[in-house]
Scaffold this motif. Structure first.
Motif, PDB file in Angstrom:
ATOM      1  N   CYS A   1      -7.881  -0.553  -0.135  1.00 53.94           N
ATOM      2  CA  CYS A   1      -7.621   0.031   1.185  1.00 53.94           C
ATOM      3  C   CYS A   1      -8.202   1.437   1.277  1.00 53.94           C
ATOM      4  CB  CYS A   1      -6.124   0.059   1.481  1.00 53.94           C
ATOM      5  SG  CYS A   1      -5.220   1.346   0.593  1.00 53.94           S
TER       6      CYS A   1
ATOM      7  N   CYS B   1      -7.631   1.753  -4.681  1.00 57.61           N
ATOM      8  CA  CYS B   1      -7.208   0.502  -4.039  1.00 57.61           C
ATOM      9  C   CYS B   1      -8.274   0.078  -3.041  1.00 57.61           C
ATOM     10  CB  CYS B   1      -5.869   0.718  -3.335  1.00 57.61           C
ATOM     11  SG  CYS B   1      -5.234  -0.755  -2.512  1.00 57.61           S
TER      12      CYS B   1
ATOM     13  N   CYS C   1      -1.916   2.577  -4.960  1.00 60.73           N
ATOM     14  CA  CYS C   1      -1.031   1.689  -4.191  1.00 60.73           C
ATOM     15  C   CYS C   1      -0.398   0.717  -5.190  1.00 60.73           C
ATOM     16  CB  CYS C   1      -1.828   0.877  -3.183  1.00 60.73           C
ATOM     17  SG  CYS C   1      -2.608   1.857  -1.911  1.00 60.73           S
TER      18      CYS C   1
ATOM     19  N   HIS D   1       0.807  -1.216   0.000  1.00 68.11           N
ATOM     20  CA  HIS D   1       0.000   0.000   0.000  1.00 68.11           C
ATOM     21  C   HIS D   1       0.841   1.268   0.000  1.00 68.11           C
ATOM     22  CE1 HIS D   1      -3.540  -2.383  -0.050  1.00 68.11           C
ATOM     23  NE2 HIS D   1      -2.916  -3.176   0.796  1.00 68.11           N
TER      24      HIS D   1
HETATM   25 ZN   LIG Z   1      -3.895   0.289  -0.899  1.00 64.56          ZN
END
Ligand SMILES: [Zn+2]
Length: 391
Positions: free
Chosen positions: A251, A249, A256, A238
């Motif tokens: 996340c 992403c 990332c 990340h």
């Molecule tokens: Zn990420």
């Protein structure tokens, strides 16, 4: 692991360490190395013999004189239970106290089914693999899981693939059936430990990068795995790349390296470009056939990963950067791009002696890494002294 100096009073745990490492192989050696009196050495060795951790072997008589009795660590004196859980494959095994696999099995279960399903089946498998061995021989259990792990608690956090495991503390569940120390770490740390101890034991600084459906790294610094404050060290997936194009992403951030260069990202981008690819194997076939568009995308992914790794190399200055995972194993052009960018973008001093190598153990590093992790713990001088004191 505590390292006492020879000048302080060596405990039984320390005596075992000296025998295990071969630094002392007779009672006389032990007296010399530790400075302990003969009765003190005798007492400690007797304790270790009684516990089955050490055995005596009489050497063939030399001409004249009594043969010295050699002391050997007894790797058959116990077993550890290990499991390397992965998104795509899981291996379960029982190893001796030297980390050698005595019995093992590939475990055909989807980890996404969650801990309530997976852990009982996993423990059944250990039971099966143990066979007739008395359960008192089990000294510990070690597991690698595809999630960030808060190491001290063995709790899976921000699971990369197995969301149903998030927040689950694994050791208490295992200890209900096997009341021994249980250590859990993330899958890439375990691979780093296995590759380090099995292939590069003489090097103190190694970084293992796994390029698979996801991208992650395990860092060995100064001979020890680097976990960071919360166990999240090495989560390089990340870290954002430059000019990624704004890919969202999972996340929540954009660009990332995981979202633009992992196996998952490659498959997504190749499909978007009209290629009929369902698996890493399909991509490998296109690379082998020399498909220009595929090669260009694979090289681009390698450059992205190389960009992030160049930064990591500057911070950590490893002696060896090991590339593993099915994507790195399958795609030569990806690995060449990574090498090129790391050597070009890292500082001259950091790369002067840097080796970039393919993983030698492959997935097998998972099982051996789990075994090393748990053995280092249960055979440490402190752990041995504690267990002797508790009797
Ligand atoms: Zn990420």
């Amino acid at each position: 692991m505590s390292r006492r100096t020879a000048a302080s009073l060596a405990t039984s745990g320390e005596v075992l360490r000296l025998i295990r490492t071969g630094e002392a192989v007779t009672r006389a050696d032990l007296g010399r190395v530790t400075g302990l009196s003969r009765p003190a050495v005798q007492l400690r060795v007797a304790e270790l013999l009684e516990r089955g951790l050490v055995v005596e072997r009489a050497d063939a008589p030399s001409t004249g004189g009594r043969p010295p009795v050699r002391l050997e660590f007894d790797a058959a004196g116990g077993v550890v239970l290990v499991a390397a859980l992965g998104a795509s494959r899981t291996r379960v095994a029982v190893c001796d106290l030297a980390g050698r696999e005595l019995a093992g099995r590939d475990f055909a279960i989807d980890v996404e089914q969650g801990p309530d399903v997976v852990l009982p089946l996993l423990m059944d498998t250990w039971d099966d693999l143990l066979g007739d061995r008395p359960r008192s021989m089990v000294k510990g259990a070690g597991m690698g899981v595809p999630a960030t792990v808060e190491f001290a608690e063995g709790r899976a956090e921000s699971a990369r693939v197995m969301a149903s495991w998030t927040g689950v503390a694994i050791p208490p569940v295992v200890r209900e059936r096997f009341p021994v120390p249980v250590l859990v770490d993330n899958d890439v740390n375990v691979l780093a430990i296995g590759e380090h101890r099995g292939v590069y034991p003489e090097l103190a600084d190694l970084m293992f990068v796994k390029v698979s459906t996801r991208i992650g790294a395990g860092v060995v610094a100064g001979g020890e795995i680097l976990r960071g404050a919360m166990g999240a060290a090495g989560e390089i997936g990340h870290i954002p790349v430059r000019d990624g194009g704004g890919v969202l992403c999972r996340c929540g951030n954009v660009d990332c390296v995981d979202s633009v260069a992992s196996g998952t990202a490659l498959l997504r981008d190749l499909r978007a470009a009209g290629k009929d690819v369902k698996s890493v194997g399909d991509v490998t076939a296109l690379v082998r056939a020399g498909d220009a568009e595929t090669m260009a995308m694979v090289r681009e992914a390698g450059r992205r990963i190389g960009e992030v790794l160049a930064g990591a190399v500057n911070i950590l200055n490893p002696s060896v950067l090991v590339l593993g995972g099915d994507v790195a194993e399958a795609f030569g052009p990806l690995v060449s791009s990574i090498r090129e960018v790391v050597y070009r973008r890292s500082t001259a001093l950091a790369t002067r002696r840097l080796r970039i190598e393919a993983s030698r153990l492959g997935a097998g590093a998972g099982i051996s890494g789990c075994a090393v992790m748990v053995l280092d713990h249960v055979l440490s001088p402190d752990a041995i002294d504690d267990s002797l004191a508790r009797r």
